[in-house]
Design an enzyme around this catalytic site. Structure first.
Site, PDB file in Angstrom:
ATOM      1  N   GLU A  52     -52.272 -30.231  50.923  1.00  0.00           N
ATOM      2  CA  GLU A  52     -51.423 -30.757  52.137  1.00  0.00           C
ATOM      3  C   GLU A  52     -49.896 -30.627  52.072  1.00  0.00           C
ATOM      4  OE1 GLU A  52     -53.488 -33.794  53.851  1.00  0.00           O
ATOM      5  OE2 GLU A  52     -51.784 -35.040  54.504  1.00  0.00           O
ATOM      6  N   ASP A  85     -55.782 -33.922  52.060  1.00  0.00           N
ATOM      7  CA  ASP A  85     -56.118 -35.188  51.764  1.00  0.00           C
ATOM      8  C   ASP A  85     -57.463 -35.557  52.449  1.00  0.00           C
ATOM      9  OD1 ASP A  85     -53.693 -35.715  50.406  1.00  0.00           O
ATOM     10  OD2 ASP A  85     -52.902 -36.737  51.926  1.00  0.00           O
ATOM     11  N   TYR A 121     -55.404 -41.913  45.461  1.00  0.00           N
ATOM     12  CA  TYR A 121     -54.850 -41.759  46.791  1.00  0.00           C
ATOM     13  C   TYR A 121     -54.570 -43.017  47.414  1.00  0.00           C
ATOM     14  CZ  TYR A 121     -54.848 -39.596  51.449  1.00  0.00           C
ATOM     15  OH  TYR A 121     -54.374 -39.170  52.683  1.00  0.00           O
TER      16      TYR A 121
END
Ligand SMILES: [Zn+2]
Ligand SMILES: [Zn+2]
Length: 674
Positions: A7, A106, A314
């Protein structure tokens, strides 16, 4: 060759480092960094994107606001445009060799959409590519990454379709309504007014709260408070609490006023177990940061940095329950070697058997928790603050309940009852780890039933009820989550957008007159109500489960928007008038010290803003203004010279107060914390 798409560049760099055991080499294709290494006789190349590198927009002919009636946009098919041309060009050269493609963006709706956008783009460059896999992970740590690349799965086209549906609907509604309101109010160019599916209902929340505050009528009440003393002094309040009639309060007060002793009628002690907080979701994390004085968008970008550096998991997650697979022991062992050594050891040796859990349980990502310990690289002080918060939260969810004692004592003072409440921490446990709660309650001295206590004084205190508080960023984000407005990834951006469109001023969050006018103009229209978002959320869930298609959802949404536009067109003149009035109010910055007439922000022929007297041409008083940043009226006059004082808020800077008179003796602007 294996080609891995990440990403961001920083995650590409770390993932390459992990997969190559530190042997990856950094090269460049054009301007884009690419990380290379060989493993088992295969060449790997890893590239990072900049989030979305493809943008959804209307075809170029439709970008002229004056030429196209807003409602005509509803049925126009948006097109995809590459927004990061150099990355796209690098990808084009990389796919020449027909690589085995691994999407490692992600793992959530947005990440899946970013991945699919790239897959589609790459297929345009090279039709023969058909080896496409997905790596799913929740933290950029050695264990998680290697595990994800050992167990590659398939790209989830339903999930990305759900993300795309939201993108298309937000584009159409946003563009049509933003153009409508901007054209109607003649606010074009830099100062356009925006409307959006999430931002407008959020703004409506702020407007509603502000109305409640403005319309609030404080109600007076009286309290009778006795200060007692045994070893130390403490207070007891008459059991009627807030007494609404002055006469009644005075009657009681006269009765007790000169009494010297209070008789302890009862003492009630209760031992309580206090559960530690639940694991951090994005929302509770942002709330905690807001409490520490870190704005939501700042907190989110710091969390992102910590994630990219392999220090936390995350940070975008709704989950508040640790999954069974989470290696809690391993994390504790790491933390035992960090500055949290004492806390970690306490939890290892004397922790709770089962971690706390929150209400929401999802399976995509675990709650936010530490995954690594900073080593050589020093963290900035802000990063450290956020990292510490996450570590302390994690450790506290594994620590034992705190044990406390609450005491409630009733006193008799000349036959009137008074009450005193005390609180004492017996075993702090998690409260020693998660040190952010400030306890306001105090312990009471040891008192016994039947005992007589000296009264130091008794006071009759007048007070009044208070209006509800304005939202803070943290409480607004929590409210948005409760109403399903926006997602964990977008809520903080929405608040930023409201700032940048000058709908809200400073903190605490207060809407401007224009915000009131726009929300009122849209009151009858579904776009300011959370209902529409609830429907979209449901649609997206169905699309990700394969039960509905993007086309169905978008068609339905277009029909809804057409109804809305018919209604708005009918009320166009009223809307125009109310926004014009609001602007006038907003641009008034105070009274002219020379003639007493209101002074207003105006634009010169060259487009520079200044403040002029409405008594013009009789009064020619003007003041210059800073050309950048928001100017907000204070209804204040300078104590030195009488000129209006405004608040100036430039992007990324603290707001400050400015006397408009450049020759004023108090000329140096007094910087005031907002
Ligand atoms: Zn004047
Ligand atoms: Zn002044």
């Amino acid at each position: 060759m294996k080609l891995v798409i990440c990403e961001k560049n920083i995650s590409a760099k770390r993932i390459a480092y992990i997969l190559s055991d530190g042997k990856s080499k950094s090269t460049r294709i054009g301007k884009t960094p690419v990380y290379e290494f060989s493993k088992d006789n295969e060449l790997w190349k890893i590239i990072g994107l900049r989030g979305h590198i493809i943008n959804l927009d209307f075809p170029s002919g439709f970008n002229r606001w004056n030429k196209i009636p807003p409602a005509d946009l509803i049925d126009i098919e948006p097109v995809k445009k590459v927004s990061e041309k150099s990355i796209a060009a690098s990808l084009k050269t990389l796919v020449d060799k027909n690589p085995y493609l691994i999407v490692a963006t992600d793992y959530d709706r947005e990440g899946e959409l970013i991945g699919v956008e790239i897959v589609n783009l790459i297929k345009e460059y090279n039709k023969d590519i058909n080896n496409i896999k997905r790596a799913k992970f929740s933290a950029i740590t050695g264990y998680e990454i290697k595990n994800a690349f050992d167990k590659l799965s398939e790209v989830d086209y339903n999930l990305s379709s759900a993300g795309e549906t939201r993108q298309v609907i937000d584009l159409i509604w946003g563009a049509v309504l933003t153009r409508f309101i901007s054209l109607t109010s003649n606010r074009l160019g830099r100062d356009f007014l925006s409307i959006g599916r999430v931002q407008s209902p959020t703004l409506a929340l702020l407007v509603e709260r502000e109305k409640n505050i403005k319309n609030f009528v404080p109600k007076p009440f009286w309290k009778i408070i006795a200060t007692l003393k045994k070893d130390e002094s403490f207070t007891a309040t008459h059991v009627d609490g807030q007494i609404w009639e002055k006469e009644k309060a005075e009657k009681i007060f006269n009765k007790v006023e000169s009494t010297k002793k209070a008789n302890v009628e009862s003492v009630d002690k209760k031992v309580m177990q206090e559960l530690p907080p639940s694991p951090f979701s994005t929302t509770t994390f942002l709330e905690a940061c807001s409490y520490l004085g870190i704005s939501a968008s700042r907190a989110m970008s710091i969390a992102e940095e910590l994630y990219m550096n392999g220090l936390i998991s995350y940070p975008r997650t709704d989950n508040t329950v640790y999954p069974k697979s989470l290696n809690i022991k391993g994390i504790l062992n790491k933390l035992a070697e960090s500055k949290f050594s004492n806390e970690a050891k306490e939890v290892i040796n004397n922790g709770r058997k089962v971690p706390t859990r929150g209400k929401k349980f999802t399976t995509d990502h675990p709650p936010i928790h530490p995954v690594g310990v900073p080593t050589s690289r020093k963290l900035t002080s802000e990063q450290e603050k956020v990292y510490d918060l996450i570590c302390r939260r994690f450790l506290s969810t594994l620590a034992k309940d705190a044990v406390s004692e609450s005491v409630s004592a009733i006193f008799d003072i000349n036959s009137e009852k008074f009450k005193s409440e005390g609180y004492r921490l017996i075993e702090p446990n998690w409260r020693n780890i998660y040190t952010y709660y400030r306890e306001k309650r105090k312990p009471l001295p040891e008192i016994i039933k039947g005992e007589e206590i000296n009264i130091q004084n008794i006071k009759l205190k007048e007070d009044e009820t208070k209006p509800p508080a304005r939202y803070t960023q943290g409480s607004l984000i929590a409210k948005m989550e409760q109403l399903s407005l926006g997602t964990k990834s977008t809520r903080h951006e929405i608040i930023n957008k409201l700032y940048s469109r000058s709908y809200i001023t400073l903190s605490p969050l207060a809407p401007t007159p224009t915000a009131f006018a726009v929300v009122e103009a849209m009151a009858e229209c579904d776009v300011v109500k959370p209902k529409m978002t609830a429907k979209l959320e449901k649609d997206m869930d169905q699309i990700s489960e394969g039960k509905k298609t993007l086309d169905d959802a978008v068609t339905e949404s277009r029909e809804m928007l057409k109804t809305v536009m018919l209604e708005l067109e009918k009320n166009k003149d009223t809307i125009k008038e109310s926004i014009r009035k609001a602007e006038k109010k907003e641009n008034t910055v105070g009274k002219c010290p020379k003639c007493g007439k209101p002074m207003m922000i105006r634009k010169s022929r060259k487009g520079k803003r200044f403040v002029g007297c409405t008594g013009y041409p009789d009064c020619k008083n003007t003041y210059s203004l800073p050309q950048n940043g928001g100017i907000f009226s204070n209804d204040k006059a300078c104590s030195e010279c009488g000129a209006p004082v405004v608040r100036v808020k430039a992007k990324g800077k603290r707001a400050w107060e400015l006397c408009l008179n450049s020759e004023c003796s108090a000329k140096k602007p007094s910087r005031k914390k907002n």
